[in-house]
Enzyme design. Structure first.
Site, PDB file in Angstrom:
ATOM      1  N   ASN A  23       0.819  -1.202   0.000  1.00 47.68           N
ATOM      2  CA  ASN A  23       0.000   0.000   0.000  1.00 47.68           C
ATOM      3  C   ASN A  23       0.862   1.265   0.000  1.00 47.68           C
ATOM      4  O   ASN A  23       1.865   1.314   0.707  1.00 47.68           O
ATOM      5  CB  ASN A  23      -0.828  -0.059   1.290  1.00 47.68           C
ATOM      6  CG  ASN A  23      -2.120   0.664   1.153  1.00 47.68           C
ATOM      7  OD1 ASN A  23      -2.450   1.127   0.060  1.00 47.68           O
ATOM      8  ND2 ASN A  23      -2.852   0.772   2.243  1.00 47.68           N
ATOM      9  N   PHE A  59      -4.941  11.843 -16.388  1.00 48.53           N
ATOM     10  CA  PHE A  59      -5.668  12.115 -17.637  1.00 48.53           C
ATOM     11  C   PHE A  59      -7.079  11.519 -17.584  1.00 48.53           C
ATOM     12  O   PHE A  59      -8.040  12.146 -18.006  1.00 48.53           O
ATOM     13  CB  PHE A  59      -4.918  11.514 -18.849  1.00 48.53           C
ATOM     14  CG  PHE A  59      -3.842  12.397 -19.400  1.00 48.53           C
ATOM     15  CD1 PHE A  59      -2.850  12.921 -18.582  1.00 48.53           C
ATOM     16  CD2 PHE A  59      -3.801  12.693 -20.746  1.00 48.53           C
ATOM     17  CE1 PHE A  59      -1.842  13.732 -19.088  1.00 48.53           C
ATOM     18  CE2 PHE A  59      -2.804  13.510 -21.269  1.00 48.53           C
ATOM     19  CZ  PHE A  59      -1.823  14.024 -20.441  1.00 48.53           C
ATOM     20  N   CYS A  85      -7.311   5.015  -6.562  1.00 47.23           N
ATOM     21  CA  CYS A  85      -6.186   5.548  -7.336  1.00 47.23           C
ATOM     22  C   CYS A  85      -6.285   7.018  -7.722  1.00 47.23           C
ATOM     23  O   CYS A  85      -5.336   7.772  -7.525  1.00 47.23           O
ATOM     24  CB  CYS A  85      -6.019   4.732  -8.611  1.00 47.23           C
ATOM     25  SG  CYS A  85      -5.435   3.081  -8.279  1.00 47.23           S
ATOM     26  N   LYS A 123      -5.716   9.828  -5.020  1.00 46.77           N
ATOM     27  CA  LYS A 123      -4.396   9.632  -4.401  1.00 46.77           C
ATOM     28  C   LYS A 123      -3.280   9.975  -5.408  1.00 46.77           C
ATOM     29  O   LYS A 123      -2.337  10.692  -5.067  1.00 46.77           O
ATOM     30  CB  LYS A 123      -4.277   8.178  -3.943  1.00 46.77           C
ATOM     31  CG  LYS A 123      -2.921   7.790  -3.407  1.00 46.77           C
ATOM     32  CD  LYS A 123      -2.923   6.368  -2.882  1.00 46.77           C
ATOM     33  CE  LYS A 123      -2.911   5.334  -3.978  1.00 46.77           C
ATOM     34  NZ  LYS A 123      -1.634   4.777  -4.343  1.00 46.77           N
TER      35      LYS A 123
HETATM   36  C1  UDX Z   1      -8.407   3.303 -12.314  1.00 52.38           C
HETATM   37  C2  UDX Z   1      -7.786   3.256 -13.711  1.00 52.38           C
HETATM   38  O1  UDX Z   1      -8.834   3.138 -14.694  1.00 52.38           O
HETATM   39  C3  UDX Z   1      -6.820   2.101 -13.829  1.00 52.38           C
HETATM   40  O2  UDX Z   1      -6.176   2.118 -15.107  1.00 52.38           O
HETATM   41  C4  UDX Z   1      -5.784   2.220 -12.734  1.00 52.38           C
HETATM   42  O3  UDX Z   1      -4.904   1.117 -12.793  1.00 52.38           O
HETATM   43  C5  UDX Z   1      -6.454   2.283 -11.373  1.00 52.38           C
HETATM   44  O4  UDX Z   1      -7.391   3.349 -11.334  1.00 52.38           O
HETATM   45  P1  UDX Z   1     -10.347   1.978 -11.055  1.00 52.38           P
HETATM   46  O5  UDX Z   1     -10.125   2.951  -9.944  1.00 52.38           O
HETATM   47  O6  UDX Z   1     -10.446   0.531 -10.736  1.00 52.38           O
HETATM   48  O7  UDX Z   1      -9.193   2.115 -12.149  1.00 52.38           O
HETATM   49  O8  UDX Z   1     -11.730   2.364 -11.771  1.00 52.38           O
HETATM   50  P2  UDX Z   1     -12.192   3.214 -13.042  1.00 52.38           P
HETATM   51  O9  UDX Z   1     -12.970   2.334 -13.934  1.00 52.38           O
HETATM   52  O10 UDX Z   1     -11.085   3.967 -13.667  1.00 52.38           O
HETATM   53  O11 UDX Z   1     -13.235   4.229 -12.384  1.00 52.38           O
HETATM   54  C6  UDX Z   1     -12.837   5.212 -11.437  1.00 52.38           C
HETATM   55  C7  UDX Z   1     -14.015   6.071 -11.047  1.00 52.38           C
HETATM   56  O12 UDX Z   1     -14.420   6.905 -12.114  1.00 52.38           O
HETATM   57  C8  UDX Z   1     -15.258   5.274 -10.643  1.00 52.38           C
HETATM   58  O13 UDX Z   1     -15.842   5.870  -9.506  1.00 52.38           O
HETATM   59  C9  UDX Z   1     -16.157   5.400 -11.862  1.00 52.38           C
HETATM   60  O14 UDX Z   1     -17.515   5.257 -11.545  1.00 52.38           O
HETATM   61  C10 UDX Z   1     -15.818   6.806 -12.304  1.00 52.38           C
HETATM   62  N1  UDX Z   1     -16.110   7.058 -13.733  1.00 52.38           N
HETATM   63  C11 UDX Z   1     -15.485   6.340 -14.704  1.00 52.38           C
HETATM   64  C12 UDX Z   1     -16.997   8.065 -14.081  1.00 52.38           C
HETATM   65  O15 UDX Z   1     -17.575   8.736 -13.220  1.00 52.38           O
HETATM   66  N2  UDX Z   1     -17.239   8.303 -15.399  1.00 52.38           N
HETATM   67  C13 UDX Z   1     -16.621   7.609 -16.402  1.00 52.38           C
HETATM   68  O16 UDX Z   1     -16.874   7.897 -17.587  1.00 52.38           O
HETATM   69  C14 UDX Z   1     -15.724   6.585 -16.035  1.00 52.38           C
END
Ligand code: UDX
Length: 481
Positions: free
Chosen positions: A71, A206, A256, A259
């Protein structure tokens, strides 16, 4: 690691952790995390070339390649509190590796780390090396929760960073050979260490920036009568922009995005780049704004008070297909509603009552002013009930807030739900999953992140009919629905 074991039968993979409880769970039928497809992969390899153990030192000393996935939370106190990554666990892992190693090792950074962490780790390892050669590689993970297994099976790219020396290149090749078992070679990108470390932070920044951009647009859409779904569809058709990650929502969550951006902000500040730091900080500010806006809209729509009103919260995880609640927007939204004395009835198919109560009673860490905000009082905790069924959650409720886009919420019997609710029955869709027309026909007062194109037209009609214009777009409660 389970996918590496599955795809590379000739490689023995040992997953080690100091937590006996966690390792016992990994060795049981009830894995400690919910991730579609993971059970299958683990079952296929466990006991063959995939082992879970608490004997950390033995496996570390025997391994050729060590992936460190500890972590790296945001520091909560001291220098860089609120922004910098806390590398305590990483440092102690490195010291342990140096202590127990008897042969050359490749040490792979899998946790997301601030740029130049490898340099610090290298120092710890080489200064304690007893003549052993350590090669540090950065191999950030891009999988997303909920789709982890398919992301790993078909990654857009695998990134490996290493030293630009003959030993460094040899180590890069050794790790590349592991992934080459199933990833086409042209998708394995090799860079220097710092580029690999920074690419991970940059990719997450991004992605989060796209969500904050579309969420910022959603506020403007609401003010003007545009429909943010239509806007993001039109914008995403530009092949230079692309259609993915443009869904307006109640805000992004997950372990992620926030943070990593805070970490990026801190790195920029430390490198004397305040303008760049502020640019990225704004992505988080818009995310916080979106959550606050959602709460304000719920309260203002419900005649400016939710005090004593039962509100059903459908979904608590930060996205569908995961039980993970880290940084989930549901925490801030629920706390906001509880602050206005609402009674919450929460249902999420994968999040336990314990977890929800823990999340809601934890102190909130304010990233911009690193002081701990007050936790919820025991009275507010009494305002929360966690139930195991959407119908139970919504029974006698004044309003429903959809905070996670679980598929099952799309096919609920909303007529039955409406019949059992207090009237007027409000539905606030923070994920744009519900069928606006159908819900309106049933009788719901429906509001979603993309709703206002519809509402503003209604409003214009009412104004034409002689109703006084409300103070701003949020104040629809002055009008009969
Ligand atoms: C993210 C990155 O996508 C991944 O590549 C990295 O390794 C870790 O962080 P994760 O946190 O598992 O992955 O989820 P992700 O699908 O990216 O969604 C993050 C947040 O954004 C979620 O709360 C999701 O609901 C939100 N989201 C995503 C939106 O609000 N709108 C979108 O169009 C896409």
């Amino acid at each position: 690691m389970a996918v590496i074991a599955l795809k590379c039968p000739s490689i023995e993979v040992a997953v080690v952790d100091i937590s006996t409880q966690r390792i016992t769970a990994w060795n049981s039928d009830q894995l400690p995390i919910y991730e579609p497809g993971l059970d299958d992969v683990v079952k296929q390899c466990r006991g063959k070339n995939l082992f879970f153990s608490t004997d950390v030192e033995k496996h570390v000393s025997e391994a050729d390649i060590i992936f460190v996935s500890v972590n790296t939370p945001t520091k909560t106190q001291g220098l860089g509190a609120g922004k910098a990554a806390d590398l305590t666990y990483w440092e102690s892992a490195a010291r342990m590796i140096a202590d127990v190693s008897k042969s050359d090792k490749i040490v792979v950074e899998k946790s997301t780390v601030p740029v130049k962490t490898a340099e610090a780790i290298e120092k710890i390892l080489t200064h304690n090396s007893k003549g052993i050669n350590f090669q540090i590689l950065s191999n950030p993970e891009f999988l997303a929760e909920g789709t982890a297994i398919s992301d790993l099976f078909h990654p857009d790219r695998v990134l490996i960073g290493g030293r630009e020396t003959p030993e460094g290149e040899k180590a890069i090749k050794a790790l590349k050979d592991v992934y080459a078992h199933w990833v086409p070679e042209e998708q394995i990108i090799c860079t220097n260490l710092w580029s690999a470390e920074l690419s991970k932070l940059a990719a997450n920044a991004f992605l989060a920036q796209r969500i904050s951009s579309v969420n910022a647009m959603s506020a403007l859409c609401e003010a003007t009568g545009a429909d943010v779904s239509q806007v993001s569809h039109a914008v995403g058709k530009d092949t230079r922009i692309g259609p993915k990650f443009l869904n307006a929502s109640v805000g992004f969550g997950g372990s992620c995005f926030q943070k990593d951006i805070l970490n990026l902000v801190y790195i920029c500040e430390c490198n004397g780049l305040p303008e760049v730091a502020n640019y990225w900080k704004q992505v988080i500010k818009i995310n916080d704004y979106q959550k606050t806006r959602f709460v304000n809209r719920v309260v203002s729509s419900m005649f400016n008070t939710v005090s004593g009103k039962k509100i059903a919260i459908l979904g608590f995880a930060f996205k569908k297909d995961t039980g993970d609640t880290r940084e989930t927007p549901a925490i801030d939204v629920c706390k906001g509603l509880l602050g206005d004395k609402a009674q919450l009835s929460i249902y999420d198919p994968q999040v336990s009552e314990d977890q929800i109560q823990r999340d809601l009673s934890m102190k909130k860490f304010d990233w911009d002013h690193p002081i701990h905000l007050q936790p919820m009082s025991p009275t507010s905790i009494k305002q929360v009930r966690v139930v195991w069924d959407a119908y139970e959650a919504t029974k006698d409720a004044h309003a429903i807030c959809i905070l996670t886009e679980w598929d099952e919420f799309k096919s609920l019997d909303y007529q039955k739900i409406y019949d059992n609710m207090q009237k007027p029955a409000f539905l606030f869709d923070g994920r744009n999953i519900a069928d606006l027309e159908k819900l309106r026909q049933i009788g719901f007062i429906f509001r979603s992140i993309r709703f206002l194109g519809f509402e503003v037209n209604r409003l214009r009609g009412l104004i034409k009919m002689g109703f006084k214009r409300p103070f701003d777009g949020e104040e629809f409660q002055e009008f009969p629905f």
